[in-house]
Scaffold this active site. Structure first.
Site, PDB file in Angstrom:
ATOM      1  N   ASP A   1       6.309  -6.236  18.130  1.00  0.00           N
ATOM      2  CA  ASP A   1       5.716  -5.322  17.156  1.00  0.00           C
ATOM      3  C   ASP A   1       4.355  -5.772  16.638  1.00  0.00           C
ATOM      4  OD1 ASP A   1       7.932  -3.661  17.317  1.00  0.00           O
ATOM      5  OD2 ASP A   1       8.989  -4.740  15.726  1.00  0.00           O
ATOM      6  N   ASP A  48       2.358  -5.249  12.280  1.00  0.00           N
ATOM      7  CA  ASP A  48       3.629  -4.839  11.680  1.00  0.00           C
ATOM      8  C   ASP A  48       3.843  -5.632  10.398  1.00  0.00           C
ATOM      9  OD1 ASP A  48       5.953  -3.257  11.605  1.00  0.00           O
ATOM     10  OD2 ASP A  48       7.138  -4.831  12.539  1.00  0.00           O
ATOM     11  N   ARG A  91       6.846  -4.130   0.100  1.00  0.00           N
ATOM     12  CA  ARG A  91       7.764  -5.029   0.812  1.00  0.00           C
ATOM     13  C   ARG A  91       7.415  -6.510   0.585  1.00  0.00           C
ATOM     14  NH1 ARG A  91       9.407  -2.419   6.690  1.00  0.00           N
ATOM     15  NH2 ARG A  91      10.063  -0.383   5.904  1.00  0.00           N
ATOM     16  N   ASP A  98       8.980 -11.276   9.252  1.00  0.00           N
ATOM     17  CA  ASP A  98      10.225 -10.512   9.360  1.00  0.00           C
ATOM     18  C   ASP A  98      11.352 -11.454   9.754  1.00  0.00           C
ATOM     19  OD1 ASP A  98       8.754  -8.279   8.789  1.00  0.00           O
ATOM     20  OD2 ASP A  98       9.182  -7.232  10.662  1.00  0.00           O
TER      21      ASP A  98
END
Length: 487
Positions: free
Chosen positions: A247, A271, A327, A275
């Site tokens: 990503d 992205d 986020r 993560d």
């Protein structure tokens, strides 16, 4: 007469130099407690003698790697036991900088930190505190920032270092910008330590930590990461295979455990910046500086992927800075300790989640944007009232410029116990604790240049004490080093 005058002049200049030399010897003896400093052998790993080709398994299939997270519940139990058994503050001796940041206080005050690099592995906190990285292996010096071959990496490149099967502590010979043709797939028991140099991973693929364990990433500039894939990429000396599209995350943690990401500067990736998904757990994300990005951090694969219910992540001492939107993090299912971070910018919200995560926010500083519609710190994603039972709490947070945190849940002690990984400090200390967030300016020899400068100042102080027949005490050495570090 002229000869006598020359001797007097020489004596005038030599006396402070001799005293300075004696002071340095005294200080060095105090630092090492009378023990000689051992030399470090730095090795560049040799080219593997043999390898074979095979097709890499699909990303969601973890059978091929022995370090995949087979039992997240067991790992969570081990981490919890470790936290309970290690609650006492580390003994820092003379070198405590007293900044309040336990990671930095553990190693930064040592003026010879570059000779004791592996001590960093003993400074971890939170759920990822047991990540040892390459502590038990040899050093590997990355000397070649170019020539990135994803299938047959050259010795001396970062890719060649991270795929090796044995523990390695990876350092860099000089400043460099590394542009990767494909994602950098790491093997277990590796430390990437960029202290002392200026290393950027940018404008190409970035870091993938997939189905491995015990990885430490420290001191990197990670930015402008691009999607890569549909290509062959090597993951170990004996294995390479086809990779589907990545990503473009800065750091992707996939089915891995005992991971520590510390003192990096991350921005502007395709992205996420970091993560962690697919059953990853025992993770600490600390002392990082995040800027200029939309979806900063995703923790949890999807609402339907229940294996993430055992995920435990500590987010501590980070600075969430300019140009961020949302986020920080966005959580699913697991247990998340958000502690002593500085949130100075967001455009939509800071902390979000879905699928019943437990979020324990303690001692953070939240500075809301001027937009009156974006004052809320929290955001529940795609819910129909179920969120009221989710355990989200704010404890000791400093809420500024109209910021507010919407709490929920019954406050079950057992739930928050699993989302607690270290003692939170007062939010009034956030400025000091997070002052060094991001890549540090730890240059080789910088302490010794400061040492010479401060020694000249200290010579005046020492001369005064000698002239007044005062005793040169051990605490004077402590004062000297405190003065040196503060400079």
């Amino acid at each position: 007469m002229r000869l006598a005058s020359s001797r007097a002049t020489m004596q005038f200049y030599m006396t402070p130099l001799l005293l300075l030399l004696a002071l340095l010897v005294c200080v060095s003896a105090s630092v090492e407690n009378g023990k000689p400093v051992q030399s470090r052998f730095v090795e560049v790993v040799e080219e593997p003698k043999s390898s074979f080709n095979s097709s890499m398994a699909d990303r969601s299939n973890d059978d091929w790697n022995e370090h995949a997270v087979g039992n997240p519940e067991e790992i969570a139990s081990l981490v919890d036991t470790s936290i309970r058994n290690s609650s006492a503050r580390r003994e820092l001796g003379y070198f405590s900088c007293a900044t309040g940041n336990p990671i930095d206080d553990c190693w930064r005050c040592d003026p010879q930190w570059q000779r004791h690099r592996k001590r960093l592995a003993n400074c971890g906190i939170g759920f990822g505190r047991n990540a040892v990285g390459g502590r038990d292996g040899k050093y590997y010096v990355v000397s070649d920032p170019g020539h990135d071959d994803p299938v047959n990496p050259r010795p001396g490149t970062l890719r060649h270092a991270v795929i090796q099967d044995r523990p390695l502590w990876i350092v860099f010979k000089r400043d460099m910008v590394i542009t990767l043709k494909q994602e950098l797939i790491m093997n277990s028991f590796k430390t990437i330590d960029a202290r002392g140099v200026n290393v950027h991973i940018a404008y190409g693929g970035c870091i993938t930590i997939q189905f491995v364990t015990n990885v430490i990433i420290h001191g990197l500039h990670i930015h402008d990461c691009k999607p890569t894939g549909n290509a062959m990429v090597r993951s170990s000396p004996s294995h390479y295979g086809w990779r589907t599209m990545a990503d473009g995350d800065g750091i992707s943690i996939f089915g891995s455990s005992h991971i520590w990401v510390d003192h990096n500067s991350l921005s502007n990736c395709a992205d996420g910046l970091i993560d962690a998904i697919m059953g990853s757990t025992a993770i600490t994300i600390s002392n990082n500086y995040f800027t200029h990005h939309n979806e900063v951090m995703l923790l949890g694969h999807s609402d339907s992927y229940t294996r993430d219910k055992q995920m435990q992540v500590t987010i501590a001492y980070n600075h969430f800075g300019e140009g961020l939107i949302q986020r920080m993090p966005r959580c699913r299912h697991g247990y998340f300790h958000v502690v002593n971070n500085d949130y100075t910018h967001w455009e939509m919200y800071a902390i979000g989640g879905s699928a019943d995560p437990t979020i324990n926010s303690q001692g953070n500083r939240y500075l809301a944007p001027n937009n009156r519609f974006a004052k809320e710190v929290t955001h529940r994603v795609q819910t129909t009232g179920r969120w009221r039972h989710w355990n989200w709490r704010s404890e000791g947070d400093l809420l500024l410029n109209g910021a507010y945190f919407v709490q929920s849940g019954a406050g079950a002690a057992a739930s928050y116990a699993r989302a607690s990984s270290l003692g939170a400090k007062s939010s009034s200390m956030i400025g000091t604790i997070t002052a060094g967030a991001g890549v540090l300016n730890c240059r080789f020899g910088r302490q010794w240049r400061l040492l010479l400068l401060v020694s000249l100042q200290y010579y005046v102080y020492l001369s005064y004490r000698i002239c007044h027949n005062q005793i040169f005490e051990k605490k004077s050495v402590h004062f000297f080093y405190t003065l040196l570090w503060s400079s």
